[in-house]
Design an enzyme around this catalytic site. Structure first.
Site, PDB file in Angstrom:
ATOM      1  N   LYS A   1      42.640  39.257  35.188  1.00 32.72           N
ATOM      2  CA  LYS A   1      41.714  40.004  34.334  1.00 32.72           C
ATOM      3  C   LYS A   1      40.397  40.268  35.059  1.00 32.72           C
ATOM      4  CE  LYS A   1      44.468  38.636  30.656  1.00 32.72           C
ATOM      5  NZ  LYS A   1      45.120  37.419  30.182  1.00 32.72           N
TER       6      LYS A   1
ATOM      7  N   ASP B   1      40.098  27.456  28.855  1.00 33.56           N
ATOM      8  CA  ASP B   1      40.867  28.592  29.358  1.00 33.56           C
ATOM      9  C   ASP B   1      39.886  29.759  29.455  1.00 33.56           C
ATOM     10  OD1 ASP B   1      42.459  30.801  29.771  1.00 33.56           O
ATOM     11  OD2 ASP B   1      43.723  30.515  27.999  1.00 33.56           O
TER      12      ASP B   1
ATOM     13  N   TRP C   1      46.075  32.599  22.227  1.00 33.85           N
ATOM     14  CA  TRP C   1      46.155  31.782  23.446  1.00 33.85           C
ATOM     15  C   TRP C   1      45.858  30.314  23.148  1.00 33.85           C
ATOM     16  CZ3 TRP C   1      49.132  34.170  26.418  1.00 33.85           C
ATOM     17  CH2 TRP C   1      49.037  35.550  26.620  1.00 33.85           C
TER      18      TRP C   1
HETATM   19  C1  LIG Z   1      46.022  36.642  29.565  1.00 34.61           C
HETATM   20  C2  LIG Z   1      45.658  35.326  29.048  1.00 34.61           C
HETATM   21  C3  LIG Z   1      46.517  34.228  29.168  1.00 34.61           C
HETATM   22  C4  LIG Z   1      47.900  34.324  29.757  1.00 34.61           C
HETATM   23  O1  LIG Z   1      47.827  34.363  31.111  1.00 34.61           O
HETATM   24  P1  LIG Z   1      49.137  34.349  32.048  1.00 34.61           P
HETATM   25  O2  LIG Z   1      48.504  34.372  33.391  1.00 34.61           O
HETATM   26  O3  LIG Z   1      49.919  35.582  31.714  1.00 34.61           O
HETATM   27  O4  LIG Z   1      49.882  33.120  31.769  1.00 34.61           O
HETATM   28  C5  LIG Z   1      46.067  33.005  28.696  1.00 34.61           C
HETATM   29  N1  LIG Z   1      44.846  32.875  28.143  1.00 34.61           N
HETATM   30  C6  LIG Z   1      44.012  33.919  28.015  1.00 34.61           C
HETATM   31  C7  LIG Z   1      42.662  33.715  27.379  1.00 34.61           C
HETATM   32  C8  LIG Z   1      44.387  35.173  28.448  1.00 34.61           C
HETATM   33  O5  LIG Z   1      43.549  36.212  28.322  1.00 34.61           O
END
Ligand SMILES: *Cc1c(COP(=O)(O)O)cnc(C)c1O
Length: 365
Positions: free
Chosen positions: A200, A176, A106
């Site tokens: 999540k 993030d 990511w």
């Molecule tokens: C799942 C995830 C993403 C991607 O998220 P989307 O909502 O599918 O764009 C980005 N960063 C992290 C840390 C993730 O776990």
């Protein structure tokens, strides 16, 4: 009637488990929301009823996560992936640098998008160590002229997590937090921006939470499309265009559930307890199971491990599936096994996995 006995042992990485209580409440309210004669999905996003749901979700988020008043809380769309693009588009100018700390796939994706707008630089990375660890603070040197620094607080695929955040010396810090937002209390004021896809830890997919310092947002570039400017959403209380109304309603209900559980301190304790059950099964297995992440960088949200022997690992995953465990396959890029133990995964589900791991080891070693 409660449907708890029909629920799977859900360890999906995302979208992932939601609290049963929240799903049952949504089911109850589905066809007639608060006596309106329609579902929340069927009413105007400008109606007083929806606006109340929307504003309540924002104020609950502020309260539970202790967000200071000089921060905006935005509900956007496009997932964390759109944030990879929106952030440099808004805050990185041609010729300007941004510091990226690389801890997994990511971070790589975020870095790649930033290259389109300016000069991101990788100031620290654990790639050579197969992303098993979070770089130590001695490895992190941020140039004070950088537009911002970026990190991924929890690495969903590798199962690592920051347990202490770096000091950026005044350079705006962006994180993030898609896979560990609101899994524990944090000091929001250390960050200029936090972003997370909801799917999540906070609700269904379709909503992205952005928490940003107002004076940081004020520094954004202006020559960008209206819908991709943070200011557009900040000025319209995230109601510039039609928002994902059902997702926001569900997010609000998940926040209510966190509140009823006693808030983030209680949630954090439960998350520690849950993860410990599974890490103990790994650590006490005499090498039958091995963790992917270095111990000091272990995630409390995504537990990544291998079974000693590859054939046995396949058997572990297939027997686990038969026994009702869902989502234990590691990410396709790393293989192995992964148990995601987000907020809504019950303690009993983790106990069941621990018991299964112990029984499988006894049978096969
Ligand atoms: C799942 C995830 C993403 C991607 O998220 P989307 O909502 O599918 O764009 C980005 N960063 C992290 C840390 C993730 O776990």
């Amino acid at each position: 009637m409660s449907q708890s006995n029909q629920r799977a042992y859900n360890f999906n990485a995302g979208p992932s488990a939601l609290p049963l209580e929240v799903l049952e409440k949504a089911q109850q309210e589905l066809v007639n929301f608060q006596g309106s004669g329609m579902s929340i999905m069927e009413m105007s996003h400008r109606s007083a009823t929806f606006e109340e749901v929307h504003n309540e979700a924002i104020s609950r988020l502020r309260k539970l996560f202790a967000i200071p008043n000089d921060y905006e809380v935005l509900f956007l769309q496009g997932g964390a992936s759109l944030q990879f693009t929106m952030i440099p588009m808004n805050f990185l100018q041609a010729g300007k640098k941004a510091s990226f700390i690389m801890t997994g796939v990511w971070s790589e994706k975020a870095f790649k998008e930033a290259k389109l707008f300016g000069e991101p630089i990788q100031i620290a990375s654990s790639k050579e160590n197969k992303y098993r660890n979070i770089p130590s603070s001695e490895e992190i040197h941020i140039d004070s002229n950088d537009a911002y620094a970026h990190l991924t607080s929890n690495n969903t695929i590798y199962g690592t997590q920051w347990h202490e955040f770096p000091n950026t010396g005044g350079v705006p810090l962006i994180a993030d937090m898609s896979s560990d937002i609101m899994s524990k209390p944090i000091d929001v004021s250390k960050f200029d921006m936090i972003y997370a896809g909801a799917q999540k830890n906070l609700g269904p997919s379709g909503v992205t939470v952005v928490i940003a310092r107002k004076d940081f947002l004020a520094m954004a570039n202006t020559e960008i499309p209206t819908i991709l400017k943070y200011s557009t959403h900040a000025e319209s209380n995230s109601l510039y265009n039609t928002p994902p109304t059902f997702g926001i309603y569900m997010l609000g209900e998940v926040l209510k559930w966190i509140e009823e559980k006693g808030g983030l301190t209680v949630i954090a304790k439960q998350n520690e307890e849950k993860a410990k059950l599974i890490y103990d099964a790994i650590d006490n297995s005499n090498g039958f199971y091995t963790g992917h992440a270095s111990k000091e960088s272990r995630s409390l949200m995504n537990i990544t491990f291998r079974v000693a022997d590859e054939e046995l690992e396949k058997q572990f995953l297939s027997e686990a599936k038969e026994a009702g465990f869902i989502g234990l396959n590691g990410h396709r890029s790393v293989g192995g096994c992964r148990a995601s133990t987000y907020n809504a995964v019950p303690l009993e589900t983790c106990e069941a996995l621990r018991d299964f791991m112990l029984a499988f080891q006894t049978k096969h070693q």
